[in-house]
Enzyme design. Structure first.
Site, PDB file in Angstrom:
ATOM      1  N   CYS A  19     -16.273  52.355 -36.500  1.00 14.20           N
ATOM      2  CA  CYS A  19     -15.374  51.340 -35.912  1.00 14.20           C
ATOM      3  C   CYS A  19     -13.904  51.610 -36.207  1.00 14.20           C
ATOM      4  O   CYS A  19     -13.031  51.010 -35.584  1.00 14.20           O
ATOM      5  CB  CYS A  19     -15.775  49.955 -36.389  1.00 14.20           C
ATOM      6  SG  CYS A  19     -17.433  49.524 -35.832  1.00 14.20           S
ATOM      7  N   HIS A  69     -10.040  45.108 -35.000  1.00 16.05           N
ATOM      8  CA  HIS A  69     -11.357  45.542 -34.533  1.00 16.05           C
ATOM      9  C   HIS A  69     -12.215  44.295 -34.333  1.00 16.05           C
ATOM     10  O   HIS A  69     -12.160  43.360 -35.130  1.00 16.05           O
ATOM     11  CB  HIS A  69     -11.985  46.477 -35.560  1.00 16.05           C
ATOM     12  CG  HIS A  69     -13.416  46.779 -35.275  1.00 16.05           C
ATOM     13  ND1 HIS A  69     -13.826  47.309 -34.081  1.00 16.05           N
ATOM     14  CD2 HIS A  69     -14.538  46.585 -36.027  1.00 16.05           C
ATOM     15  CE1 HIS A  69     -15.143  47.438 -34.106  1.00 16.05           C
ATOM     16  NE2 HIS A  69     -15.600  47.004 -35.265  1.00 16.05           N
ATOM     17  N   ASN A  87     -19.077  43.886 -30.152  1.00 17.28           N
ATOM     18  CA  ASN A  87     -18.497  45.003 -30.905  1.00 17.28           C
ATOM     19  C   ASN A  87     -18.774  46.304 -30.147  1.00 17.28           C
ATOM     20  O   ASN A  87     -19.920  46.759 -30.089  1.00 17.28           O
ATOM     21  CB  ASN A  87     -19.116  45.033 -32.311  1.00 17.28           C
ATOM     22  CG  ASN A  87     -18.526  46.135 -33.186  1.00 17.28           C
ATOM     23  OD1 ASN A  87     -17.767  46.986 -32.711  1.00 17.28           O
ATOM     24  ND2 ASN A  87     -18.878  46.116 -34.455  1.00 17.28           N
TER      25      ASN A  87
HETATM   26  N1  COA Z   1     -30.487  34.863 -34.729  1.00 20.22           N
HETATM   27  C1  COA Z   1     -30.931  33.886 -35.524  1.00 20.22           C
HETATM   28  N2  COA Z   1     -31.019  34.016 -36.872  1.00 20.22           N
HETATM   29  C2  COA Z   1     -30.624  35.182 -37.400  1.00 20.22           C
HETATM   30  C3  COA Z   1     -30.150  36.250 -36.607  1.00 20.22           C
HETATM   31  C4  COA Z   1     -30.100  36.051 -35.218  1.00 20.22           C
HETATM   32  N3  COA Z   1     -29.646  37.012 -34.384  1.00 20.22           N
HETATM   33  N4  COA Z   1     -29.828  37.278 -37.404  1.00 20.22           N
HETATM   34  C5  COA Z   1     -30.092  36.883 -38.662  1.00 20.22           C
HETATM   35  N5  COA Z   1     -30.587  35.610 -38.661  1.00 20.22           N
HETATM   36  C6  COA Z   1     -30.995  34.791 -39.785  1.00 20.22           C
HETATM   37  C7  COA Z   1     -31.300  35.622 -41.010  1.00 20.22           C
HETATM   38  O1  COA Z   1     -32.616  36.102 -40.980  1.00 20.22           O
HETATM   39  C8  COA Z   1     -31.054  34.613 -42.119  1.00 20.22           C
HETATM   40  O2  COA Z   1     -32.191  33.823 -42.233  1.00 20.22           O
HETATM   41  P1  COA Z   1     -32.718  33.339 -43.682  1.00 20.22           P
HETATM   42  O3  COA Z   1     -31.587  32.555 -44.262  1.00 20.22           O
HETATM   43  O4  COA Z   1     -33.933  32.549 -43.341  1.00 20.22           O
HETATM   44  O5  COA Z   1     -32.975  34.607 -44.433  1.00 20.22           O
HETATM   45  C9  COA Z   1     -29.928  33.748 -41.598  1.00 20.22           C
HETATM   46  O6  COA Z   1     -29.904  33.967 -40.178  1.00 20.22           O
HETATM   47  C10 COA Z   1     -28.581  34.114 -42.171  1.00 20.22           C
HETATM   48  O7  COA Z   1     -28.429  35.530 -42.143  1.00 20.22           O
HETATM   49  P2  COA Z   1     -27.156  36.250 -42.666  1.00 20.22           P
HETATM   50  O8  COA Z   1     -27.356  37.723 -42.563  1.00 20.22           O
HETATM   51  O9  COA Z   1     -26.742  35.685 -43.990  1.00 20.22           O
HETATM   52  O10 COA Z   1     -26.090  35.754 -41.573  1.00 20.22           O
HETATM   53  P3  COA Z   1     -24.590  35.996 -41.550  1.00 20.22           P
HETATM   54  O11 COA Z   1     -23.862  34.722 -41.493  1.00 20.22           O
HETATM   55  O12 COA Z   1     -24.161  37.007 -42.576  1.00 20.22           O
HETATM   56  O13 COA Z   1     -24.398  36.688 -40.110  1.00 20.22           O
HETATM   57  C11 COA Z   1     -24.052  38.868 -39.201  1.00 20.22           C
HETATM   58  C12 COA Z   1     -25.053  37.918 -39.844  1.00 20.22           C
HETATM   59  C13 COA Z   1     -24.747  40.194 -38.902  1.00 20.22           C
HETATM   60  C14 COA Z   1     -23.536  38.240 -37.936  1.00 20.22           C
HETATM   61  C15 COA Z   1     -22.895  39.075 -40.199  1.00 20.22           C
HETATM   62  O14 COA Z   1     -23.400  39.427 -41.455  1.00 20.22           O
HETATM   63  C16 COA Z   1     -21.923  40.121 -39.782  1.00 20.22           C
HETATM   64  O15 COA Z   1     -21.193  39.934 -38.826  1.00 20.22           O
HETATM   65  N6  COA Z   1     -21.836  41.229 -40.539  1.00 20.22           N
HETATM   66  C17 COA Z   1     -20.864  42.245 -40.309  1.00 20.22           C
HETATM   67  C18 COA Z   1     -21.180  42.953 -39.042  1.00 20.22           C
HETATM   68  C19 COA Z   1     -20.178  43.979 -38.757  1.00 20.22           C
HETATM   69  O16 COA Z   1     -19.015  43.709 -38.875  1.00 20.22           O
HETATM   70  N7  COA Z   1     -20.653  45.150 -38.376  1.00 20.22           N
HETATM   71  C20 COA Z   1     -19.862  46.211 -37.922  1.00 20.22           C
HETATM   72  C21 COA Z   1     -18.958  46.677 -38.955  1.00 20.22           C
HETATM   73  S1  COA Z   1     -17.552  47.111 -38.217  1.00 20.22           S
END
Ligand code: COA
Length: 328
Positions: A116, A255, A285
């Protein structure tokens, strides 16, 4: 010094026509529109559906539009730097395919892999080619067909990514351009966001494919934490080095990985929300394409002399920021 600064003279983009909504994703994985929008800010993303088209196609289209915008013909280009993690092939470089198709007969070209942060690394390096005097016109492209490496059965990743390309033409100019950049890499966390198989360490086999190791994997929570800190820190670092306050910055071009990461960066920089380019809702993204796509979407609102901070974080880990003075 000013006479050899690299300025952006043209901007182009390509977005596939097909719009994949959050609703559609509900039919593939256990998720819902409300969860995706509230946790990421994404409502829909574009997907390149045509199986015969790949990253090079989108890069070519964005490049041609950027050349047209700059009023530069392809044979004037000295170098092409194409940032991507989804090249058409492991080799030859996707830049070579684009070089041929756009008719950049006098250019050499190569791919740059920094996930990214790829477009920022490519832009700063293209800028140095111009500043050194070794190149007069450089095409910098960020293009990714993320749908090719996303596992549409994994709800933690498939909701995040989309396909697109963006491109800029760099030329020598005065009164602005790329003023400064800060880039960082930390290979300690290489497996926080990566594609386990398909490279020389784990070439594709029946087993790697069966285990879905050719798809992107991410420890979302850890990446989120690192990205929130890293993008804000590096943005502040470049502001401090150039004595810029939040008021001095006309635009933040972040980004587009997660709206919450963007908001946190803007808050730490002391920048009003109206000055932050945000289009993650429409495109998700798109990895190396997010920043040039923002420049394209906002190009009619940019004014000569605007102080712009570009900032990114991605797999590697890689992160960085560029201070650019708009001069078109
Ligand atoms: N739909 C519904 N529930 C989901 C889900 C989806 N698509 N994806 C994950 N969950 C659930 C998880 O299983 C978890 O459930 P649990 O509490 O029962 O275990 C809950 O939602 C919370 O998950 P978590 O991973 O803590 O959510 P989050 O708030 O961190 O959001 C992302 C997840 C991926 C959106 C977030 O971590 C993120 O944006 N990360 C960075 C991504 C990124 O920037 N990537 C590229 C780098 S440049």
């Amino acid at each position: 010094m000013t006479s050899k600064r690299a300025i952006i003279t043209g901007v182009g983009h390509y977005l596939p026509e097909y719009v994949m909504s959050n609703k559609e994703l509900e039919s593939y994985v256990d998720t819902n529109d409300e969860w995706i929008r509230s946790r990421t800010g994404i409502s829909e993303r574009r997907i390149l559906k045509d199986p015969d088209k790949a990253t090079s196609y989108m890069a070519e289209r964005a490049a041609l539009e950027a050349l047209d915008d700059a009023g530069v013909s392809a044979d004037e280009i000295d170098a092409i730097i194409l940032a991507t993690v989804t090249p058409d092939y492991m080799f030859p470089a996707t830049a070579a395919l684009v070089q041929k198709r756009i008719g950049a007969v006098n250019a050499y070209g190569f791919d740059l892999s920094a996930a990214c942060s790829g477009f920022l690394y490519a832009l700063s390096n293209g800028g140095m080619m111009i500043e050194s005097g070794r190149a007069k016109k450089v095409l910098v492209i960020g293009a990714d067909k993320m749908s090719a490496i996303v596992d549409f059965t994994d709800r933690t990743t498939c909701i995040l990514f989309g396909d697109a390309a963006g491109a800029v033409v760099l030329e020598a100019g005065e009164g602005g351009g790329i003023i400064d950049f800060v880039h960082h890499t930390d290979g300690d966390e290489q497996c926080m966001l990566y594609q386990p198989a398909g490279g020389s360490l784990r070439p594709a086999t029946e087993e790697t494919v069966k285990n879905n190791e050719h798809y992107l994997r991410q420890d979302g929570r850890s990446v989120f934490k690192k990205a929130t800190e890293g993008m804000a820190d590096v943005s502040l670092e470049i502001m401090k080095r150039n004595n810029l306050t939040g008021d001095d910055v006309a635009w933040l071009v972040p980004h587009q990985a997660n709206l919450r990461i963007i908001d946190a960066t803007a808050r730490r920089m002391g920048i009003d929300k109206e000055k932050v380019m945000i289009n993650i809702g429409k495109y998700g993204n798109t990895t190396a394409a997010t920043i040039p796509l923002c420049l394209y979407d906002w190009k009619d609102q940019l004014s000569k002399g605007d102080n712009i901070v570009l900032s990114a974080f991605g797999g590697g880990l890689t992160w960085g920021a560029i201070y650019l003075k708009w001069s078109k």
